[in-house]
Motif scaffolding. Sequence first.
Motif, PDB file in Angstrom:
ATOM      1  N   ALA A 170      54.588   0.370  45.863  1.00 22.51           N
ATOM      2  CA  ALA A 170      55.904   1.013  45.941  1.00 22.51           C
ATOM      3  C   ALA A 170      55.795   2.505  45.649  1.00 22.51           C
ATOM      4  O   ALA A 170      56.454   3.323  46.307  1.00 22.51           O
ATOM      5  N   VAL A 171      54.960   2.877  44.678  1.00 25.24           N
ATOM      6  CA  VAL A 171      54.771   4.294  44.370  1.00 25.24           C
ATOM      7  C   VAL A 171      54.097   5.012  45.537  1.00 25.24           C
ATOM      8  O   VAL A 171      54.513   6.101  45.957  1.00 25.24           O
ATOM      9  N   VAL A 172      53.044   4.407  46.100  1.00 22.92           N
ATOM     10  CA  VAL A 172      52.323   5.029  47.209  1.00 22.92           C
ATOM     11  C   VAL A 172      53.221   5.194  48.426  1.00 22.92           C
ATOM     12  O   VAL A 172      53.255   6.269  49.051  1.00 22.92           O
ATOM     13  N   LEU A 173      53.974   4.142  48.768  1.00 27.25           N
ATOM     14  CA  LEU A 173      54.861   4.236  49.933  1.00 27.25           C
ATOM     15  C   LEU A 173      55.971   5.251  49.706  1.00 27.25           C
ATOM     16  O   LEU A 173      56.388   5.937  50.646  1.00 27.25           O
TER      17      LEU A 173
ATOM     18  N   SER B 102      58.624  18.934  43.279  1.00 20.38           N
ATOM     19  CA  SER B 102      59.266  18.578  42.010  1.00 20.38           C
ATOM     20  C   SER B 102      60.098  17.309  42.151  1.00 20.38           C
ATOM     21  O   SER B 102      60.082  16.438  41.270  1.00 20.38           O
ATOM     22  N   SER B 103      60.831  17.206  43.252  1.00 18.79           N
ATOM     23  CA  SER B 103      61.615  16.003  43.497  1.00 18.79           C
ATOM     24  C   SER B 103      60.705  14.793  43.696  1.00 18.79           C
ATOM     25  O   SER B 103      60.984  13.695  43.204  1.00 18.79           O
ATOM     26  N   LEU B 104      59.602  15.009  44.400  1.00 16.16           N
ATOM     27  CA  LEU B 104      58.650  13.927  44.626  1.00 16.16           C
ATOM     28  C   LEU B 104      58.018  13.481  43.310  1.00 16.16           C
ATOM     29  O   LEU B 104      57.843  12.288  43.062  1.00 16.16           O
TER      30      LEU B 104
ATOM     31  N   PHE C 241      57.534   9.632  38.731  1.00 15.31           N
ATOM     32  CA  PHE C 241      57.724   9.396  37.293  1.00 15.31           C
ATOM     33  C   PHE C 241      58.666   8.220  37.054  1.00 15.31           C
ATOM     34  O   PHE C 241      58.424   7.389  36.169  1.00 15.31           O
ATOM     35  N   VAL C 242      59.731   8.127  37.839  1.00 13.56           N
ATOM     36  CA  VAL C 242      60.692   7.032  37.675  1.00 13.56           C
ATOM     37  C   VAL C 242      60.035   5.689  37.971  1.00 13.56           C
ATOM     38  O   VAL C 242      60.184   4.728  37.203  1.00 13.56           O
TER      39      VAL C 242
END
Length: 412
Positions: free
Chosen positions: A334-337, A352-354, A359-360
Motif C-alpha cells: 500500500a505504501v509503495v503503490l 512534502s505531501s508525498l 508517514f501516515v
Amino acid sequence: MPSRYLNFRCSVPWLILFLETLFLIRLFFCFPVVGDTYSLSNFYPAFQDVNHMVIFGFGFFLMVLRRYGFSSTGLNFLLIVLGVQCSVLVEDLFVFLGVQENEGGMKSLAKAMVSMTAVAISTGAVLGKANPVQLIVMSLVELIIFYVSRCVNRTFLQVPDNLTLMHVHLFGAYFGVAVTSRFPEPPPGLDKNRSTPKSDLFSMLGTVFVWVFWPSFNSILAESKAEAVLNSYFALAVSAVAAFMLSALTSKDGKFRMTHIHSAVLAGGVTISYTAHSIQHPWIAMILGLLGSVITVLGSHCLQRCFNPAFKLQDTSGVHFTFGLPAVLGAVAAVVLCVLKKGISTQWNNLSSLGYLIFVDIGAFCQTISTALITGLITGLILNFKLLKTVHVSKYFDDQFYWEFPHLSVGF
C-alpha cells in the motif's frame, strides 16, 4: 482431576449472563445520539456474506486438531455472537463520547462483524489451550483495544474509516501470537495437537467458504465496490493457483500438502485488503496475490523450523504466516503503490505531501502492530491468572474437557 478444572458452571454461564444483561440494558435505554437500529440499508447482502464467512468459514477453518472439532466450531460461534453485540456496544460508546459519527444500525452491525474477524484469527493462535472463560475475556479485550487502535489511526493519522477496519488481519494475527506466547508449551509427548485427514478435510471446507466470500469482505465498506470485488477475486485466484504450484515445488516428494493449500489460498485476499478499492489495473492485484502466496508458503517453513522454536511459540493454526505475514506485505504494498500513484500524478514535484502520505501509512501500520503485540502480551499474562481457571497443559487440545460425549463409556 481437580474440580476447579472440571466445573465451568460457576463461571461461563454467569459471565455470559452478565454480558447479555449489559447488552440488553444498552438496547433498552440506548444512547441519545444512536440512530434508528432498524433503518433501511443496502448493507445486508454484503453483511450476510461476511456473516457466513466468519461463522461458518472460520468455524470450520479452525478444525485443524483431531480432538478439538466441537470446540473449534462451537466456541467460535459463541465468541462471534457475543463479540458482535459487544462490538456494537463499544461503537455506540464511541459515538456517545463524540469521537465517531453515528452510521446507522445495519452499517454498524456490518462493521462489528468485520471486526470479529480479528477475534476469529486470534482464536486460531491459542486454539486448544484457552478455556471458554479465557476466550471470552480475550475476545472482549481484543475488541475494545482494536476499536481504540482504529480510533487513533482515524483521529490522529486521518486514515479513512474503511482502511482502519482492514487492519483487522494484522491486528488479529499479532495479538493472537502475543497471547499464545504467554501460555505454557504442551509436553513433548502430547500428540493431541496433530491433525487427521478428516480434520484437514473439514478445515479445507472452511477455507473454501472464507475464499468464496472474501471479495464481499474487502468491499463491504469500500467506496469503489466494483474495483474492490474484482481486484480481490483476481488476487485470491492467483494465490490459490500459486499455492498448488509452490506446494508441489517445496515438498520432498513433489506432492501437494494440505497445510500449504489450507493457508496460502487465502493470502491474496489478505494482501490485497488495503489496496483492493484503489488498484486500477488487475495485473497489480494478481502480482500481490502471487507474492502473498509465496510469503505464506515460505514463511510456514521458516517460522515453524526457526522462529517458533527459538521463541518457544506454538501458533496452533499458523495464523502468523496465514494472516500476519500477508498483512505486513499488503501494508508495504500500500505504501509503495501510494508513492508511485501520487508521485506520477504530481510529477514528483510535491515531495512534502508525498512524504506526509508515507508517514501516515507507515505510522498506522506501526501503531497497529505495536498495539497488538503489547496488549496481546498483557492479555496473555492476565489470562493465566488462576481466577480464569487455567487449564493444565496435559488437557490441551481435547474436546472432552468441555463437551459431553454420551457415546463414550470412558470418562476423562
